[in-house]
Design a protein around this motif. Sequence first.
Motif, PDB file in Angstrom:
ATOM      1  N   LEU A  94       0.813  -1.215   0.000  1.00 15.55           N
ATOM      2  CA  LEU A  94       0.000   0.000   0.000  1.00 15.55           C
ATOM      3  C   LEU A  94       0.850   1.271   0.000  1.00 15.55           C
ATOM      4  O   LEU A  94       0.323   2.374   0.012  1.00 15.55           O
ATOM      5  CB  LEU A  94      -0.938  -0.004   1.213  1.00 15.55           C
ATOM      6  N   GLY A  95       2.167   1.105  -0.003  1.00 17.53           N
ATOM      7  CA  GLY A  95       3.070   2.252  -0.074  1.00 17.53           C
ATOM      8  C   GLY A  95       3.638   2.678   1.259  1.00 17.53           C
ATOM      9  O   GLY A  95       4.247   3.748   1.360  1.00 17.53           O
ATOM     10  N   GLY A  96       3.464   1.845   2.288  1.00 15.56           N
ATOM     11  CA  GLY A  96       3.980   2.163   3.617  1.00 15.56           C
ATOM     12  C   GLY A  96       5.472   2.405   3.607  1.00 15.56           C
ATOM     13  O   GLY A  96       6.219   1.699   2.916  1.00 15.56           O
ATOM     14  N   ARG A  97       5.921   3.393   4.386  1.00 20.73           N
ATOM     15  CA  ARG A  97       7.331   3.799   4.353  1.00 20.73           C
ATOM     16  C   ARG A  97       8.064   3.585   5.670  1.00 20.73           C
ATOM     17  O   ARG A  97       9.238   3.928   5.782  1.00 20.73           O
ATOM     18  CB  ARG A  97       7.420   5.265   3.962  1.00 20.73           C
ATOM     19  N   ARG A  98       7.395   3.037   6.670  1.00 21.00           N
ATOM     20  CA  ARG A  98       8.073   2.819   7.949  1.00 21.00           C
ATOM     21  C   ARG A  98       9.205   1.814   7.757  1.00 21.00           C
ATOM     22  O   ARG A  98       9.118   0.914   6.939  1.00 21.00           O
ATOM     23  CB  ARG A  98       7.092   2.294   8.982  1.00 21.00           C
ATOM     24  N   LEU A  99      10.271   1.976   8.562  1.00 25.31           N
ATOM     25  CA  LEU A  99      11.427   1.089   8.516  1.00 25.31           C
ATOM     26  C   LEU A  99      11.656   0.494   9.900  1.00 25.31           C
ATOM     27  O   LEU A  99      11.364   1.120  10.917  1.00 25.31           O
ATOM     28  CB  LEU A  99      12.674   1.862   8.088  1.00 25.31           C
ATOM     29  N   ALA A 100      12.198  -0.706   9.928  1.00 20.66           N
ATOM     30  CA  ALA A 100      12.511  -1.367  11.195  1.00 20.66           C
ATOM     31  C   ALA A 100      13.856  -0.875  11.707  1.00 20.66           C
ATOM     32  O   ALA A 100      14.788  -0.655  10.936  1.00 20.66           O
ATOM     33  CB  ALA A 100      12.552  -2.877  11.003  1.00 20.66           C
ATOM     34  N   LYS A 101      13.927  -0.729  13.017  1.00 17.61           N
ATOM     35  CA  LYS A 101      15.197  -0.419  13.677  1.00 17.61           C
ATOM     36  C   LYS A 101      15.392  -1.473  14.755  1.00 17.61           C
ATOM     37  O   LYS A 101      14.557  -1.635  15.636  1.00 17.61           O
ATOM     38  CB  LYS A 101      15.179   0.965  14.301  1.00 17.61           C
ATOM     39  N   VAL A 102      16.492  -2.205  14.643  1.00 18.67           N
ATOM     40  CA  VAL A 102      16.818  -3.220  15.642  1.00 18.67           C
ATOM     41  C   VAL A 102      18.108  -2.779  16.311  1.00 18.67           C
ATOM     42  O   VAL A 102      19.143  -2.671  15.670  1.00 18.67           O
ATOM     43  CB  VAL A 102      16.982  -4.617  15.005  1.00 18.67           C
ATOM     44  N   ASP A 103      18.019  -2.519  17.598  1.00 16.09           N
ATOM     45  CA  ASP A 103      19.166  -2.025  18.355  1.00 16.09           C
ATOM     46  C   ASP A 103      19.264  -2.823  19.646  1.00 16.09           C
ATOM     47  O   ASP A 103      18.371  -2.738  20.492  1.00 16.09           O
ATOM     48  CB  ASP A 103      18.972  -0.539  18.653  1.00 16.09           C
ATOM     49  N   ASP A 104      20.333  -3.613  19.768  1.00 12.59           N
ATOM     50  CA  ASP A 104      20.504  -4.480  20.942  1.00 12.59           C
ATOM     51  C   ASP A 104      19.268  -5.342  21.163  1.00 12.59           C
ATOM     52  O   ASP A 104      18.759  -5.454  22.275  1.00 12.59           O
ATOM     53  CB  ASP A 104      20.804  -3.653  22.193  1.00 12.59           C
ATOM     54  N   ASN A 105      18.755  -5.919  20.074  1.00 16.69           N
ATOM     55  CA  ASN A 105      17.580  -6.784  20.081  1.00 16.69           C
ATOM     56  C   ASN A 105      16.304  -6.078  20.509  1.00 16.69           C
ATOM     57  O   ASN A 105      15.317  -6.724  20.852  1.00 16.69           O
ATOM     58  CB  ASN A 105      17.813  -8.035  20.932  1.00 16.69           C
ATOM     59  N   ILE A 106      16.310  -4.750  20.503  1.00 20.32           N
ATOM     60  CA  ILE A 106      15.093  -3.973  20.746  1.00 20.32           C
ATOM     61  C   ILE A 106      14.589  -3.532  19.378  1.00 20.32           C
ATOM     62  O   ILE A 106      15.296  -2.867  18.624  1.00 20.32           O
ATOM     63  CB  ILE A 106      15.372  -2.755  21.646  1.00 20.32           C
ATOM     64  N   VAL A 107      13.372  -3.930  19.076  1.00 27.66           N
ATOM     65  CA  VAL A 107      12.802  -3.660  17.756  1.00 27.66           C
ATOM     66  C   VAL A 107      11.859  -2.471  17.853  1.00 27.66           C
ATOM     67  O   VAL A 107      10.994  -2.418  18.726  1.00 27.66           O
ATOM     68  CB  VAL A 107      12.030  -4.885  17.231  1.00 27.66           C
ATOM     69  N   SER A 108      12.046  -1.512  16.959  1.00 27.14           N
ATOM     70  CA  SER A 108      11.135  -0.377  16.878  1.00 27.14           C
ATOM     71  C   SER A 108      10.954  -0.013  15.414  1.00 27.14           C
ATOM     72  O   SER A 108      11.597  -0.574  14.532  1.00 27.14           O
ATOM     73  CB  SER A 108      11.670   0.809  17.682  1.00 27.14           C
ATOM     74  N   VAL A 109      10.064   0.927  15.170  1.00 27.10           N
ATOM     75  CA  VAL A 109       9.761   1.357  13.810  1.00 27.10           C
ATOM     76  C   VAL A 109      10.051   2.843  13.713  1.00 27.10           C
ATOM     77  O   VAL A 109       9.730   3.613  14.627  1.00 27.10           O
ATOM     78  CB  VAL A 109       8.281   1.065  13.462  1.00 27.10           C
ATOM     79  N   HIS A 126      -4.551  -2.501  11.485  1.00 34.40           N
ATOM     80  CA  HIS A 126      -4.051  -3.872  11.571  1.00 34.40           C
ATOM     81  C   HIS A 126      -2.787  -4.067  12.408  1.00 34.40           C
ATOM     82  O   HIS A 126      -2.472  -5.196  12.779  1.00 34.40           O
ATOM     83  CB  HIS A 126      -3.793  -4.421  10.160  1.00 34.40           C
ATOM     84  N   VAL A 127      -2.043  -2.997  12.672  1.00 34.87           N
ATOM     85  CA  VAL A 127      -0.797  -3.142  13.422  1.00 34.87           C
ATOM     86  C   VAL A 127      -0.897  -2.500  14.806  1.00 34.87           C
ATOM     87  O   VAL A 127      -0.561  -3.134  15.807  1.00 34.87           O
ATOM     88  CB  VAL A 127       0.409  -2.561  12.637  1.00 34.87           C
ATOM     89  N   GLU A 128      -1.365  -1.270  14.869  1.00 29.78           N
ATOM     90  CA  GLU A 128      -1.449  -0.569  16.159  1.00 29.78           C
ATOM     91  C   GLU A 128      -2.237  -1.334  17.221  1.00 29.78           C
ATOM     92  O   GLU A 128      -1.836  -1.350  18.376  1.00 29.78           O
ATOM     93  CB  GLU A 128      -2.019   0.837  15.975  1.00 29.78           C
ATOM     94  N   PRO A 129      -3.341  -2.012  16.867  1.00 27.94           N
ATOM     95  CA  PRO A 129      -4.096  -2.735  17.902  1.00 27.94           C
ATOM     96  C   PRO A 129      -3.378  -3.973  18.459  1.00 27.94           C
ATOM     97  O   PRO A 129      -3.775  -4.497  19.498  1.00 27.94           O
ATOM     98  CB  PRO A 129      -5.379  -3.175  17.185  1.00 27.94           C
ATOM     99  N   LEU A 130      -2.328  -4.432  17.789  1.00 32.46           N
ATOM    100  CA  LEU A 130      -1.617  -5.631  18.235  1.00 32.46           C
ATOM    101  C   LEU A 130      -0.862  -5.371  19.536  1.00 32.46           C
ATOM    102  O   LEU A 130      -0.448  -4.242  19.806  1.00 32.46           O
ATOM    103  CB  LEU A 130      -0.627  -6.088  17.155  1.00 32.46           C
ATOM    104  N   ASP A 131      -0.639  -6.448  20.298  1.00 31.32           N
ATOM    105  CA  ASP A 131       0.186  -6.293  21.498  1.00 31.32           C
ATOM    106  C   ASP A 131       1.633  -6.024  21.067  1.00 31.32           C
ATOM    107  O   ASP A 131       1.999  -6.184  19.909  1.00 31.32           O
ATOM    108  CB  ASP A 131       0.080  -7.503  22.429  1.00 31.32           C
ATOM    109  N   HIS A 132       2.449  -5.607  22.020  1.00 36.09           N
ATOM    110  CA  HIS A 132       3.833  -5.189  21.740  1.00 36.09           C
ATOM    111  C   HIS A 132       4.614  -6.259  20.971  1.00 36.09           C
ATOM    112  O   HIS A 132       5.302  -5.963  19.984  1.00 36.09           O
ATOM    113  CB  HIS A 132       4.535  -4.854  23.057  1.00 36.09           C
ATOM    114  N   GLU A 133       4.518  -7.505  21.407  1.00 41.97           N
ATOM    115  CA  GLU A 133       5.272  -8.590  20.771  1.00 41.97           C
ATOM    116  C   GLU A 133       4.851  -8.791  19.320  1.00 41.97           C
ATOM    117  O   GLU A 133       5.692  -8.955  18.428  1.00 41.97           O
ATOM    118  CB  GLU A 133       5.070  -9.887  21.554  1.00 41.97           C
ATOM    119  N   LYS A 134       3.561  -8.762  19.053  1.00 42.50           N
ATOM    120  CA  LYS A 134       3.066  -8.951  17.680  1.00 42.50           C
ATOM    121  C   LYS A 134       3.457  -7.774  16.793  1.00 42.50           C
ATOM    122  O   LYS A 134       3.780  -7.953  15.616  1.00 42.50           O
ATOM    123  CB  LYS A 134       1.550  -9.136  17.669  1.00 42.50           C
TER     124      LYS A 134
END
Length: 148
Positions: A94-109, A126-134
């Motif tokens: 759909l054109g989403g532009r967010r990127l993953a950042k993995v720092d010391d096994n901490i995952v963020s967007v 579809h993503v925001e309602p998910l729990d942190h792990e998902k």
Amino acid sequence: MGETKQFSTSINGDRWSLDTTDGVTVVVHTGNGPSGGHQTRTPLAFFLEQSVGKPEHTALLQVLGQSQEEVEQQLQGDNTETNSQKTAMEYRRLGGRRLAKVDDNIVSVRSWEDDPSEAEAYWQAHVEPLDHEKRQEVALHLPSISDR
């Protein structure tokens, strides 16, 4: 972790390897030391689709002993796509532009550009309602900021 096989090293020290665990194969990219040595895990099919023309793509095909066409034919029958992967791929489609950042096994967007409205609406629904792990599982299927 399962069976791991390194298949490419860049001139700046980045490394790519295949990791197969429980029958699922992913490409692991390990950034060089100065960039923090962060790792990203990309599903094999997505890596092959996104890295065409790059040296690591060619090296992977050599390791697999197949042409791109042969690999694509085999992957078409692969139904091991996870829900988190499907969600991330639809968001990207759909054109989403967010990127993953993995720092010391901490995952963020991270995001430096606004998403198109359709992609943003999909993320919120579809993503925001998910729990942190998902949410982290979905993020791991996004392109990494260290690959940019």
